[in-house]
Write a protein that holds these residues in place. Structure first.
Motif, short mmCIF file in Angstrom:
data_model
loop_
_atom_site.label_atom_id
_atom_site.label_comp_id
_atom_site.label_asym_id
_atom_site.label_seq_id
_atom_site.Cartn_x
_atom_site.Cartn_y
_atom_site.Cartn_z
N ALA A 268 0.84 -1.20 0.00
CA ALA A 268 0.00 0.00 0.00
C ALA A 268 0.87 1.25 0.00
N THR A 269 1.93 1.24 0.80
CA THR A 269 2.85 2.38 0.85
C THR A 269 3.53 2.57 -0.50
N GLU A 270 3.98 1.47 -1.10
CA GLU A 270 4.62 1.56 -2.42
C GLU A 270 3.65 2.07 -3.48
N THR A 271 2.38 1.71 -3.36
CA THR A 271 1.36 2.20 -4.30
C THR A 271 1.19 3.70 -4.15
N VAL A 272 1.12 4.18 -2.92
CA VAL A 272 0.98 5.62 -2.67
C VAL A 272 2.19 6.36 -3.24
N MET A 273 3.38 5.84 -2.99
CA MET A 273 4.58 6.50 -3.50
C MET A 273 4.61 6.52 -5.03
N ALA A 274 4.18 5.44 -5.65
CA ALA A 274 4.13 5.39 -7.12
C ALA A 274 3.12 6.39 -7.65
N ALA A 275 2.01 6.57 -6.94
CA ALA A 275 1.01 7.56 -7.37
C ALA A 275 1.57 8.97 -7.26
N LYS A 276 2.31 9.23 -6.19
CA LYS A 276 2.92 10.54 -6.05
C LYS A 276 3.95 10.79 -7.17
N ASP A 277 4.74 9.76 -7.47
CA ASP A 277 5.69 9.89 -8.57
C ASP A 277 4.98 10.14 -9.89
N ALA A 278 3.89 9.42 -10.13
CA ALA A 278 3.13 9.58 -11.37
C ALA A 278 2.56 10.99 -11.48
N ARG A 279 2.16 11.54 -10.35
CA ARG A 279 1.63 12.91 -10.35
C ARG A 279 2.70 13.89 -10.81
N VAL A 280 3.95 13.62 -10.47
CA VAL A 280 5.05 14.52 -10.81
C VAL A 280 5.53 14.30 -12.23
N ASP A 281 5.77 13.02 -12.60
CA ASP A 281 6.40 12.76 -13.90
C ASP A 281 5.46 12.22 -14.97
N GLY A 282 4.22 11.92 -14.59
CA GLY A 282 3.24 11.46 -15.58
C GLY A 282 3.39 10.00 -15.97
N ASN A 283 4.40 9.31 -15.45
CA ASN A 283 4.62 7.90 -15.79
C ASN A 283 3.80 7.04 -14.84
N THR A 284 2.80 6.37 -15.40
CA THR A 284 1.89 5.58 -14.56
C THR A 284 2.20 4.08 -14.56
N ALA A 285 3.23 3.67 -15.28
CA ALA A 285 3.56 2.24 -15.36
C ALA A 285 3.87 1.65 -13.99
N ALA A 286 4.66 2.35 -13.20
CA ALA A 286 5.00 1.86 -11.86
C ALA A 286 3.76 1.80 -10.98
N LEU A 287 2.86 2.74 -11.14
CA LEU A 287 1.63 2.75 -10.35
C LEU A 287 0.77 1.53 -10.67
N VAL A 288 0.66 1.19 -11.93
CA VAL A 288 -0.10 -0.01 -12.31
C VAL A 288 0.56 -1.25 -11.71
N GLY A 289 1.86 -1.34 -11.78
CA GLY A 289 2.58 -2.48 -11.21
C GLY A 289 2.39 -2.59 -9.71
N GLU A 290 2.46 -1.47 -9.02
CA GLU A 290 2.28 -1.49 -7.56
C GLU A 290 0.83 -1.84 -7.19
N CYS A 291 -0.13 -1.35 -7.98
CA CYS A 291 -1.53 -1.73 -7.74
C CYS A 291 -1.71 -3.24 -7.92
N ALA A 292 -1.06 -3.80 -8.92
CA ALA A 292 -1.14 -5.25 -9.13
C ALA A 292 -0.57 -5.99 -7.93
N ASP A 293 0.56 -5.51 -7.40
CA ASP A 293 1.15 -6.14 -6.21
C ASP A 293 0.20 -6.04 -5.02
N LEU A 294 -0.40 -4.88 -4.84
CA LEU A 294 -1.33 -4.68 -3.73
C LEU A 294 -2.55 -5.58 -3.87
N TRP A 295 -3.13 -5.62 -5.05
CA TRP A 295 -4.30 -6.49 -5.28
C TRP A 295 -3.93 -7.95 -5.03
N PHE A 296 -2.77 -8.38 -5.54
CA PHE A 296 -2.34 -9.76 -5.36
C PHE A 296 -2.27 -10.11 -3.88
#
Length: 124
Positions: free
Chosen positions: A47-75
């Protein structure tokens, strides 16, 4: 339920120790062997990694890491559900029950239920 969720939930069930899951050969079985706290800790980490990836995506627009972290969280959430003998379908059913209800109304209804339970306990 999505076929992917169904297949993954079925796979996770086969990794339970009671089903012959081997912690030496399976990450999921290893989580089950470590118990609830290890699974819950992993969800917290994801969950923490997902939040951090979302914050990064907000800054750089790259959402690939966010999708990956969401997959890890869901799993890991699916593993937790299995640990408590719950299914993804139960969660989907709860979401369907809430459909069309405002979040404010739904939260108020939950508070009413909790208050009613507390009042019943106090009377007993």
């Amino acid at each position: 339920m999505s076929d992917t969720l169904q297949r993954l939930a079925e796979l996770i069930e086969t990794r339970k120790l009671a089903q012959g899951g081997d912690p030496e050969k399976s990450y999921i079985a290893r989580l089950f062997a470590k118990g609830d706290d290890a699974i819950l800790k992993k969800i917290g980490e994801e969950a923490t990694e997902t939040v951090m990836a979302a914050k990064d995506a907000r800054v750089d627009g790259n959402t690939a890491a966010l999708v990956g972290e969401c997959a890890d969280l869901w799993f890991h959430t699916l593993v937790m559900l299995a640990q408590f003998n719950l299914t993804p379908q139960m969660v989907l059913d709860e979401l369907a029950r809430r459909e069309g209800m405002s979040g404010i109304e739904e939260k108020a209804a939950r508070k009413d239920v909790l208050r009613d339970k507390a009042e019943q306990s106090a009377k007993s």
